[in-house]
Design a protein around this motif. Structure first.
Motif, PDB file in Angstrom:
ATOM      1  N   LYS A   1       0.775  -1.156  -0.095  1.00 38.53           N
ATOM      2  CA  LYS A   1       0.066   0.061   0.015  1.00 38.53           C
ATOM      3  C   LYS A   1       0.754   1.284   0.011  1.00 38.53           C
ATOM      4  CE  LYS A   1      -3.739   2.110   2.569  1.00 38.53           C
ATOM      5  NZ  LYS A   1      -4.677   2.632   1.457  1.00 38.53           N
ATOM      6  N   PRO A   2       0.714   2.096  -1.046  1.00 39.39           N
ATOM      7  CA  PRO A   2       1.406   3.170  -1.008  1.00 39.39           C
ATOM      8  C   PRO A   2       1.181   4.134   0.175  1.00 39.39           C
ATOM      9  CG  PRO A   2       0.302   2.991  -3.119  1.00 39.39           C
ATOM     10  CD  PRO A   2      -0.265   2.128  -2.083  1.00 39.39           C
ATOM     11  N   ASP A   3       2.581   4.796   0.638  1.00 41.68           N
ATOM     12  CA  ASP A   3       2.390   5.670   1.825  1.00 41.68           C
ATOM     13  C   ASP A   3       2.271   7.283   1.163  1.00 41.68           C
ATOM     14  OD1 ASP A   3       3.019   7.094   4.003  1.00 41.68           O
ATOM     15  OD2 ASP A   3       5.105   6.351   4.068  1.00 41.68           O
ATOM     16  N   HIS A   4       1.082   7.694   1.682  1.00 41.35           N
ATOM     17  CA  HIS A   4       0.668   9.268   1.210  1.00 41.35           C
ATOM     18  C   HIS A   4       1.890  10.250   1.859  1.00 41.35           C
ATOM     19  CE1 HIS A   4      -3.744   7.785   0.928  1.00 41.35           C
ATOM     20  NE2 HIS A   4      -2.809   7.390   0.026  1.00 41.35           N
ATOM     21  N   CYS A   5       2.679   9.812   2.732  1.00 44.19           N
ATOM     22  CA  CYS A   5       3.384  10.833   3.071  1.00 44.19           C
ATOM     23  C   CYS A   5       4.711  10.947   2.129  1.00 44.19           C
ATOM     24  CB  CYS A   5       4.218  10.316   4.627  1.00 44.19           C
ATOM     25  SG  CYS A   5       2.915  10.711   5.878  1.00 44.19           S
ATOM     26  N   HIS A   6       5.024   9.597   1.708  1.00 43.34           N
ATOM     27  CA  HIS A   6       5.989   9.640   0.587  1.00 43.34           C
ATOM     28  C   HIS A   6       5.699  10.282  -0.663  1.00 43.34           C
ATOM     29  CE1 HIS A   6       8.493   7.500  -2.751  1.00 43.34           C
ATOM     30  NE2 HIS A   6       9.466   8.196  -1.944  1.00 43.34           N
ATOM     31  N   ARG A   7       4.376   9.883  -1.180  1.00 48.03           N
ATOM     32  CA  ARG A   7       3.745  10.513  -2.281  1.00 48.03           C
ATOM     33  C   ARG A   7       3.942  11.833  -2.069  1.00 48.03           C
ATOM     34  NH1 ARG A   7      -2.302   9.542  -2.594  1.00 48.03           N
ATOM     35  NH2 ARG A   7      -2.062  11.289  -1.194  1.00 48.03           N
TER      36      ARG A   7
ATOM     37  N   GLN B   1      -9.637  11.609  -2.318  1.00 47.77           N
ATOM     38  CA  GLN B   1     -10.113  12.246  -3.670  1.00 47.77           C
ATOM     39  C   GLN B   1      -8.974  11.396  -4.517  1.00 47.77           C
ATOM     40  OE1 GLN B   1     -12.207  14.131  -4.855  1.00 47.77           O
ATOM     41  NE2 GLN B   1     -11.185  14.396  -6.925  1.00 47.77           N
ATOM     42  N   ILE B   2      -7.782  11.687  -4.177  1.00 48.15           N
ATOM     43  CA  ILE B   2      -6.700  10.854  -5.042  1.00 48.15           C
ATOM     44  C   ILE B   2      -6.946   9.562  -5.273  1.00 48.15           C
ATOM     45  CG2 ILE B   2      -4.266  10.299  -5.273  1.00 48.15           C
ATOM     46  CD1 ILE B   2      -3.578  12.948  -3.542  1.00 48.15           C
ATOM     47  N   ASP B   3      -7.084   8.710  -4.150  1.00 49.85           N
ATOM     48  CA  ASP B   3      -7.505   7.278  -4.195  1.00 49.85           C
ATOM     49  C   ASP B   3      -8.652   7.305  -5.391  1.00 49.85           C
ATOM     50  OD1 ASP B   3      -5.514   6.699  -2.541  1.00 49.85           O
ATOM     51  OD2 ASP B   3      -6.873   6.780  -0.640  1.00 49.85           O
TER      52      ASP B   3
ATOM     53  N   TYR C   1       1.425   7.406  -9.499  1.00 50.20           N
ATOM     54  CA  TYR C   1       2.158   7.093  -8.324  1.00 50.20           C
ATOM     55  C   TYR C   1       2.148   5.714  -7.935  1.00 50.20           C
ATOM     56  CZ  TYR C   1       4.450   6.747  -3.745  1.00 50.20           C
ATOM     57  OH  TYR C   1       5.100   6.663  -2.644  1.00 50.20           O
ATOM     58  N   ASP C   2       0.782   5.267  -7.499  1.00 47.55           N
ATOM     59  CA  ASP C   2       0.368   4.402  -6.828  1.00 47.55           C
ATOM     60  C   ASP C   2       0.777   2.957  -7.946  1.00 47.55           C
ATOM     61  OD1 ASP C   2      -0.660   5.809  -5.234  1.00 47.55           O
ATOM     62  OD2 ASP C   2      -2.506   4.974  -5.182  1.00 47.55           O
ATOM     63  N   ALA C   3       0.792   2.980  -9.069  1.00 49.97           N
ATOM     64  CA  ALA C   3       0.976   1.856  -9.910  1.00 49.97           C
ATOM     65  C   ALA C   3       2.400   1.665  -9.884  1.00 49.97           C
ATOM     66  CB  ALA C   3       0.493   2.094 -11.355  1.00 49.97           C
ATOM     67  N   ILE C   4       3.275   2.798 -10.058  1.00 49.77           N
ATOM     68  CA  ILE C   4       4.718   2.496 -10.051  1.00 49.77           C
ATOM     69  C   ILE C   4       5.121   2.226  -8.821  1.00 49.77           C
ATOM     70  CG2 ILE C   4       6.797   3.914 -10.176  1.00 49.77           C
ATOM     71  CD1 ILE C   4       5.062   3.225 -12.862  1.00 49.77           C
ATOM     72  N   PHE C   5       4.602   2.790  -7.700  1.00 50.20           N
ATOM     73  CA  PHE C   5       5.347   2.155  -6.351  1.00 50.20           C
ATOM     74  C   PHE C   5       4.771   0.699  -6.294  1.00 50.20           C
ATOM     75  CE2 PHE C   5       4.310   0.886  -1.995  1.00 50.20           C
ATOM     76  CZ  PHE C   5       5.340   1.191  -1.479  1.00 50.20           C
ATOM     77  N   ARG C   6       3.662   0.389  -6.490  1.00 48.79           N
ATOM     78  CA  ARG C   6       3.409  -1.007  -6.243  1.00 48.79           C
ATOM     79  C   ARG C   6       4.157  -1.912  -7.092  1.00 48.79           C
ATOM     80  NH1 ARG C   6      -2.133   0.269  -6.479  1.00 48.79           N
ATOM     81  NH2 ARG C   6      -2.227  -0.242  -8.693  1.00 48.79           N
ATOM     82  N   TYR C   7       4.296  -1.554  -8.278  1.00 48.24           N
ATOM     83  CA  TYR C   7       5.220  -2.219  -9.296  1.00 48.24           C
ATOM     84  C   TYR C   7       6.982  -2.345  -8.517  1.00 48.24           C
ATOM     85  CZ  TYR C   7       8.400  -3.475 -13.315  1.00 48.24           C
ATOM     86  OH  TYR C   7       9.348  -4.035 -14.196  1.00 48.24           O
ATOM     87  N   CYS C   8       7.157  -1.460  -8.322  1.00 48.59           N
ATOM     88  CA  CYS C   8       8.774  -1.317  -7.675  1.00 48.59           C
ATOM     89  C   CYS C   8       8.561  -2.335  -6.315  1.00 48.59           C
ATOM     90  CB  CYS C   8       9.226  -0.185  -7.425  1.00 48.59           C
ATOM     91  SG  CYS C   8       9.411   0.936  -8.775  1.00 48.59           S
ATOM     92  N   ALA C   9       7.644  -2.129  -5.568  1.00 49.24           N
ATOM     93  CA  ALA C   9       7.524  -2.895  -4.459  1.00 49.24           C
ATOM     94  C   ALA C   9       7.333  -4.514  -4.580  1.00 49.24           C
ATOM     95  CB  ALA C   9       6.235  -2.369  -3.752  1.00 49.24           C
ATOM     96  N   HIS C  10       6.583  -4.796  -5.577  1.00 49.27           N
ATOM     97  CA  HIS C  10       6.500  -6.124  -6.162  1.00 49.27           C
ATOM     98  C   HIS C  10       7.761  -6.805  -6.673  1.00 49.27           C
ATOM     99  CE1 HIS C  10       1.935  -5.574  -6.040  1.00 49.27           C
ATOM    100  NE2 HIS C  10       2.263  -6.079  -4.935  1.00 49.27           N
ATOM    101  N   ARG C  11       8.608  -5.966  -7.316  1.00 48.12           N
ATOM    102  CA  ARG C  11       9.804  -6.284  -7.812  1.00 48.12           C
ATOM    103  C   ARG C  11      10.882  -6.636  -6.733  1.00 48.12           C
ATOM    104  NH1 ARG C  11      11.882  -5.294 -13.038  1.00 48.12           N
ATOM    105  NH2 ARG C  11      13.525  -6.510 -12.115  1.00 48.12           N
TER     106      ARG C  11
END
Lengths: 398, 210
Positions: A20-26, B7-9, B48-58
Motif C-alpha cells: 500500500k503506497p504511503d501518502h507521506c512519501h507520495r 480524492q486521489i484514491d 504514483y501508486d501503480a509505479i510504487f506497487r510495481y517497484c515493491a513487487h519487484r
C-alpha cells in the motif's frame, strides 16, 4: 490468459506483502517533483534565451571582437553553474542561476606578462544587454536582442553597427573556443585548491581544466560568495584573464544599455567589411609591419586581438606615438582584417602565441607570433623582420 | 489532507476503471501537463501508486521501492518535455523507466543476494508471535518471493507486470521494447523456472504447487 497463467495469478494474489503506497512519501515526492519541474522549466527558458543571444553573437564577427572578453566572462560565469561538490558551490550556483544582472571587472593580461594589464568593467542584464567600459571612457554597448552594437569613444564619437550585416564563418568558433569549453565544463571541479587571500578575503579555490583552458574559481571561505575567477591558457602562458568585483542582481538602469548616442557626440564613419579572403596571414604580417613602422618607437603592438585594440590605438595617438598623430590615420579595415585573422584562429587547435610586445621591428632572430594552421602538423612562425618560417613544435621558442 | 487522499484514491480507482475504455488524460491535457504544474501534479498522482506497487513487487522492500519510485518520477521530470504520446504510452514509459531503474538497482547493489537474505530474515522475524499455521503460510510466501527473486531481472519484470500489475502481453511488449510473442515465450520460460524453484523447495502441504 491461459490456465497456467491463471494459476500463477491466483497464487500471486495469495501472497501478502504490504504494497500500500504511503501518502507521506507520495506527498513529499510531489513537492520534490514540483521543485524539479519548476527548475526544469526555468532552465529551458534560460537556455532558450541564451541560445538566442548566442546565435546573435555568433552571427557577427564585429560583435565577436567587441564582446570577446565580456562574453568569455559571462559564459564563463554561467559555466560555473556546472561545478558542484560543496555547499559553497551550490550556493554560488544558485545565485548565478537566479541572477538577472551581473556586474564585474575583467583584468586582461593579453601578452607575455610584461605588458599592460587592461581593466574593463562589464555589466550584463537579461535578456541580452551588455556594456563594457574602461576607466578612460571607452564604452561598448551590445544589444544582443536587437542585434545592435554601439561604440563610444571619449573624444565624442560614436558608431552603431548592425550585427546582422556580417556573416560568421561556419564551424569556426574562433575566439569562442574557450567559451565553448566553459559551456561544457565537467560536472565536478578537478581539484580543490588551498586557501588564498584575495583583497583581504580568505578564499578557497577550485580548479577545472577543460582542454586548453584552466579556470580557477575562488570563493569566500566564510560566506561562500564568488570572489574571483581566473582563466589561463596552457598554450599561451601569460595570456590570463582575471574576473573580480562580481555582483549579482544589482539594479542596472536601462539607460546604461541605451542605444541612443550620448548628446553632443558625433557619428564616426567607420564601416567594416568582413571578407574572409582578406583575413590571412599575409594581411596580418602586413598589418604588423604597418603598425611597427607607423609608431615612433617602431615596436610591435602590445596585443594583437581583443576589444582593447581600439584603446591601445587611441592611447598611442594621444601620446603622439602614431606617426601622423591622429587616430583617424589608423587603417581600421586593415586592422580589422588582421585582428579577425587572429581572433578566428581556434586557440586550442592553433595554439597561437603573441610575443611581440615591445619588440622593435627588424630585431634579428626574434619570433613575435606563431600558430599552427588548421590541419597542419607544423607551425608558422613570424619573426620581427616579418619573415615567416615553418617549424615543428619542438623547434618553437620556449 | 485526508480529504485530498480520498480524492486521489478515488481518482486512481477511476483511472483503473477507465483503463477498460482508455485513459482519462486527453492529448491536449498531456501537453498542458508539460507547462502547468497543476496538470502535471494530477498526472503524477494518477500514476504514483501503480509505479510504487510495481517497484515493491519487484523488490519486496518498501524502502527501496520508495527510493526507486522517487528516482523514476525525477527521471520522468527530466525528460518529460521530450515525451510525445498519450497517457497510456506515458504509463508504459514510466514502467520502462521503473524497470530499468529496478534492474540497475539490483545489479548495482547485488540486491539479489541481499534480498534473498532479507526475505528469509524478514519473514521469520515478523512472525515470532504468530501461530505455527501462520508461519507455514508465511513460509510458502517466502518460497514464492525467493523464487521470483531468483529469476533474471528482465524475466522478473515481465512476471511482475503480468501477474501483479495485470498488464496485457502487448502492453508489456511496449514497456520492454519487444514483441508480444516474445513476451509470451519469456513469460512461459519464467513460469517454468518458477515452477522448478518452487518444486525444489518441497513445501509441506504443496500450497504453491502449480
Amino acid at each position: 490468459m491461459n490456465l497456467n497463467e491463471r494459476k500463477f495469478e491466483e497464487l500471486m494474489n495469495k501472497m501478502t506483502f504490504d504494497d500500500k503506497p504511503d501518502h507521506c512519501h507520495r506527498d513529499k515526492l510531489e513537492q520534490e517533483l514540483l521543485a524539479a519541474f519548476a527548475q526544469r522549466q526555468w532552465q529551458q527558458e534560460r537556455q532558450s534565451r541564451q541560445n538566442g543571444v548566442w546565435r546573435a553573437i555568433m552571427q557577427n564577427k564585429q560583435m565577436r571582437l567587441a564582446a570577446v572578453a565580456a562574453i568569455v566572462v559571462i559564459t564563463g560565469m554561467a559555466g560555473i553553474q556546472f561545478l558542484t561538490g560543496t555547499n559553497a558551490y551550490a550556493q554560488v550556483v544558485q545565485e548565478i542561476r537566479n541572477a538577472r544582472t551581473v556586474v564585474f571587472t575583467i583584468l586582461s593580461q593579453s601578452n607575455n606578462g610584461n605588458g599592460e594589464t587592461i581593466k574593463t568593467d562589464m555589466a550584463y542584464k537579461e535578456p541580452g544587454h551588455l556594456r563594457t567600459s574602461t576607466v578612460d571612457g571607452y564604452i561598448c554597448i551590445g544589444d544582443f536582442t536587437g542585434s545592435k552594437i554601439m561604440s563610444i569613444v571619449p573624444q565624442g564619437g560614436y558608431s552603431i553597427g548592425d550585427l546582422n550585416s556580417l556573416k560568421a564563418t561556419p564551424g569556426n568558433p574562433g575566439p569562442f573556443a574557450s567559451i565553448e569549453a566553459m559551456k561544457n565544463l565537467p560536472a565536478k571541479a578537478d581539484a580543490k585548491l588551498g586557501a588564498k587571500e584575495i583583497d583581504g578575503i580568505d578564499c578557497e579555490g577550485y580548479r577545472v581544466t577543460q582542454g586548453d583552458l584552466t579556470s580557477i574559481i575562488w570563493l569566500d571561505a566564510k560566506t561562500g560568495d564568488l570572489v574571483q575567477v581566473e582563466h589561463k591558457y596552457t598554450s599561451a602562458p601569460g595570456m590570463n584573464t582575471i574576473i573580480k568585483n562580481i555582483k549579482f542582481d544589482v539594479e542596472l538602469e536601462d539607460s546604461l544599455f541605451s542605444m541612443t548616442p550620448p548628446a553632443g557626440s558625433k557619428p564616426m564613419a567607420v564601416e567594416m567589411k568582413s571578407d574572409a579572403a582578406l583575413q590571412t596571414e599575409e594581411t596580418f604580417v602586413a598589418w604588423l609591419g604597418w603598425w611597427a613602422n607607423g609608431n615612433t618607437d617602431e615596436t610591435f603592438p602590445p596585443i594583437v586581438a581583443g576589444t582593447e585594440m581600439a584603446k591601445v590605438c587611441m592611447d598611442m595617438a594621444k601620446q603622439g606615438k602614431l606617426k601622423g598623430s591622429s587616430w583617424e590615420k589608423v587603417n581600421p579595415q586593415q586592422m580589422y582584417n588582421a585582428m579577425l585573422f587572429v581572433a578566428l584562429l581556434p586557440r586550442e587547435e592553433s595554439k597561437w602565441r603573441y610575443a611581440g610586445n615591445g619588440v622593435k621591428i627588424n630585431t634579428p632572430n626574434t619570433p613575435i607570433f606563431w600558430y599552427r594552421p588548421a590541419g597542419s602538423q607544423t607551425y608558422r612562425v613570424i619573426y620581427a623582420d616579418l619573415t615567416v618560417r615553418e617549424m615543428t613544435e619542438d623547434q618553437l621558442p620556449k | 489532507m485526508i480529504a485530498r487522499n480520498l480524492q486521489i484514491d478515488y481518482e486512481n480507482r477511476m483511472m483503473n476503471v477507465s483503463e477498460v475504455s482508455g485513459f482519462q488524460f486527453e492529448p491536449d491535457q498531456m501537453t498542458q501537463a508539460k507547462s502547468d504544474p497543476g496538470a502535471f501534479t494530477r498526472l503524477y498522482l494518477r500514476h504514483y501508486d501503480a509505479i510504487f506497487r510495481y517497484c515493491a513487487h519487484r523488490l519486496f522492500d518498501r524502502t527501496a521501492a520508495e527510493d526507486i519510485t522517487s528516482e523514476v518520477f525525477l527521471k520522468m521530470v527530466e525528460n518529460f518535455q521530450t515525451f510525445d504520446g498519450n497517457e497510456k504510452q506515458f504509463r508504459n514509459w514510466l514502467y520502462r523507466i521503473a524497470t530499468n531503474a529496478v534492474n540497475d538497482h539490483i545489479r548495482k547493489t547485488t540486491r539479489r543476494s541481499t534480498i534473498l537474505t532479507w526475505v528469509g530474515w524478514g519473514s521469520s522475524n515478523s512472525n515470532v508471535n504468530e501461530t505455527v499455521a501462520a508461519d507455514e503460510s508465511q513460509d510458502n510466501q517466502t518460497v514464492m518471493k525467493k523464487a521470483l527473486l531468483m529469476l533474471k531481472p528482465d524475466e522478473q519484470a515481465i512476471v511482475t507486470m503480468r501477474f501483479f500489475e495485470n498488464l496485457k502481453h502487448e502492453e508489456i511488449a511496449e514497456v520492454v521494447g519487444t514483441s508480444a510473442s516474445t513476451v509470451r515465450s519469456r513469460l512461459s520460460r519464467a513460469m517454468e523456472k518458477l515452477r522448478k524453484h518452487i518444486s525444489s523447495a518441497q513445501i509441506e502441504g504443496q500450497e504453491v504447487t502449480i
